[in-house]
Design an enzyme around this catalytic site. Structure first.
Site, short mmCIF file in Angstrom:
data_model
loop_
_atom_site.label_atom_id
_atom_site.label_comp_id
_atom_site.label_asym_id
_atom_site.label_seq_id
_atom_site.Cartn_x
_atom_site.Cartn_y
_atom_site.Cartn_z
N LYS A 44 8.40 -20.76 -30.29
CA LYS A 44 7.89 -19.53 -29.68
C LYS A 44 7.59 -18.48 -30.75
CE LYS A 44 10.00 -18.31 -25.95
NZ LYS A 44 11.06 -17.74 -25.06
N GLU A 162 3.55 -8.58 -13.49
CA GLU A 162 2.80 -9.63 -14.18
C GLU A 162 1.32 -9.48 -13.85
OE1 GLU A 162 4.24 -13.59 -14.46
OE2 GLU A 162 6.32 -13.00 -14.09
N LYS A 218 16.53 -0.74 -11.18
CA LYS A 218 15.71 -1.96 -11.16
C LYS A 218 16.10 -2.86 -9.99
CE LYS A 218 12.83 -5.12 -12.31
NZ LYS A 218 12.82 -5.85 -13.56
N PHE A 263 2.28 -3.45 -0.57
CA PHE A 263 3.33 -4.43 -0.30
C PHE A 263 3.50 -4.70 1.19
CE2 PHE A 263 4.11 -3.61 -4.67
CZ PHE A 263 4.69 -4.77 -5.17
N GLY A 271 7.38 -14.65 -4.80
CA GLY A 271 8.03 -15.63 -5.66
C GLY A 271 8.18 -15.03 -7.04
N CYS A 274 11.40 -12.68 -10.84
CA CYS A 274 12.15 -11.43 -10.66
C CYS A 274 12.68 -11.25 -9.24
CB CYS A 274 11.26 -10.24 -11.04
SG CYS A 274 10.90 -10.14 -12.81
N LYS A 337 1.56 -15.62 -8.38
CA LYS A 337 0.66 -14.51 -8.10
C LYS A 337 -0.55 -14.66 -9.01
CE LYS A 337 1.27 -10.46 -9.85
NZ LYS A 337 1.77 -9.11 -10.18
#
Length: 449
Positions: A44, A162, A218, A263, A271, A274, A337
């Protein structure tokens, strides 16, 4: 760092270069800091150092190469190369534990071990960005006080979407700064304000609070978003038995300023890496603290979400005469997504697997996530585009709302299928256009459309 009212921050380390960490490292260097990204995964680190982002995120690779070329950004597996940083961001993953719904903090602990072993310089600030259970920061602060008393701690949760992660990092909608009480907390706050000076000057709201509240922001945000999605999907279940239309219902609800339209998109559910694991970890931590009843509703939020996947598979089976064995199913979508190659807890792939296990021949296509899906689910079939996936299909399932799929010419796609039947699992296709092209259209929560 220099002593003064505003700490000087010139060098930043980012520990953990997965989705969060790589994005944060690139964006911090874009803001002008000297940044070193640290990861235990050599492949990585090498990929990022070579200018290649090992996941799909719009705009990130271009910024990565720009900042590598500038000399401000580097990647390594050596914690020693990060020891001289003024600020150390902890950006490692906190996945769900394999033996429970709680968060797995092993990677966070290992990151702190590596940093402490390298000897962070006196006066530096360690900043947690990873999503963690309440109480984690306090425990870490105690550890730093015992092992590195000249190193301070702050907590700055991430709120990345994302597909929009670069924008959310460079121009966040809010900054939450968790700091301890007293002079050390003031110093930590000023250091973080120096890091985020560009965003703050541009008007980004700043919330300064204690560690526990910063951690809970969060968790609470994700719990609320998950609840809102599952609420409208629960309404979709009611619409299916009453004959109502959940899309019209969502529109009407959304005009209420207290509710809002965002939303409230019904479909196959949420999905990713998170929301699902975070609401489970939130419940698990609340149970540990004796407050499980306060968030017990999240169990039903989770259950509603998972039922949507089963419902799509059931509807496909009904439309195929009650038996999918040997029938050909095209699945449009693999990522959880659009604008992402993330397949973690992907509703699309779960539906594909349910139908494959029932005997269907399932072919999946996705603009970005096929390599990841193929590694995780080699038993499924894959195609490079919708036309190939739909070849001789008995039914087409639209399960990830990529623009590529919304903009498909249904008349052209019809030429490839055996039977023009589509389930719109995201309620985003143009119904009139698809029906005009000869398709039989079905969607969750819309029995009368």
């Amino acid at each position: 760092m220099t002593v003064g009212t505003v700490p000087e921050v010139t060098r930043i380390s980012v520990i953990g270069t997965g989705y969060l960490g790589a994005t944060h490292a690139v964006c911090m260097s874009e803001l002008g800091f000297s940044v070193v990204g640290v990861d235990v995964d050599q492949a990585k680190a090498d990929s990022l150092a070579g200018g290649t982002v090992p996941f799909f995120e719009p705009g990130l690779e271009e910024l990565l190469r720009k900042n590598l070329d500038s000399g401000r950004l580097s990647f390594t597996t050596s914690f020693a190369e990060a020891a001289d940083a003024d600020v150390h961001f902890l950006c490692v993953g906190t996945p769900q534990r394999p033996d429970s719904q709680a968060a797995d903090l092993r990677y966070l602990d290992a990151a702190v071990d590596g940093l402490l072993a390298a000897g962070p310089k006196a006066g530096s600030l360690v900043v947690g960005k990873s999503t963690v259970p309440a109480g984690t920061a306090a425990a870490l602060a105690g550890r730093l006080a015992a092992q590195a008393p000249m190193v301070r701690l702050g907590w700055n949760p991430e709120f990345l979407r994302e597909g929009f992660a670069v924008e959310d990092t460079l121009r966040p909608d809010r900054l939450v700064l968790g700091v301890p009480a007293g002079a050390g907390g003031h110093r930590a706050e000023e250091t973080l304000r120096a890091v985020y000076a560009t965003a703050i000057t541009a008007g980004t709201p700043v919330v300064v609070t204690d560690f526990a509240t910063a951690e809970l922001v969060k968790a609470a945000a994700n719990a609320f978003l998950a609840t809102k999605i599952s609420f409208i999907n629960a309404m979709a279940e009611i619409c299916e038995v009453t004959g109502g239309d959940v899309q019209t219902l969502s529109t009407a609800l959304g005009y209420d300023a207290r509710i809002g339209r965002r939303f409230l998109g019904s479909g196959v559910g949420f999905g990713g890496g998170c929301l699902p694991k975070d609401i489970r970890a939130f419940r698990a931590r609340a149970e540990e603290l004796g407050a499980g009843r306060a968030v017990g509703f999240l169990a039903e939020v989770d259950a509603i979400n998972l039922r949507r996947r089963t419902r799509v598979a059931e509807l496909a089976t009904e439309l195929l005469g009650g038996d999918v064995a040997g029938r050909r199913v095209a699945v449009l979508g693999a990522a959880f997504k659009p604008n992402s190659d993330d397949i973690r807890d992907s509703p699309a792939l779960d539906v594909a697997e349910l139908l494959r296990e029932a005997g269907a021949v399932v072919t999946v296509t996705d603009p970005a996530a096929i390599p990841n899906a193929r590694r995780r689910h080699p038993e499924l079939r894959y195609a490079d585009n919708a036309a190939s996936a739909a070849a001789d299909a008995d039914i087409v399932l639209h399960l990830t709302e990529w623009a590529d799929f919304r903009e498909i010419d249904p008349a052209a796609l019809r030429a490839h299928v055996r039977t023009p039947v589509v389930i719109d699992g995201r309620n985003t296709l143009d119904i009139a256009r698809w029906r005009a092209a000869g398709w039989t259209y079905h969607a969750l929560g819309r029995p009368n459309v």
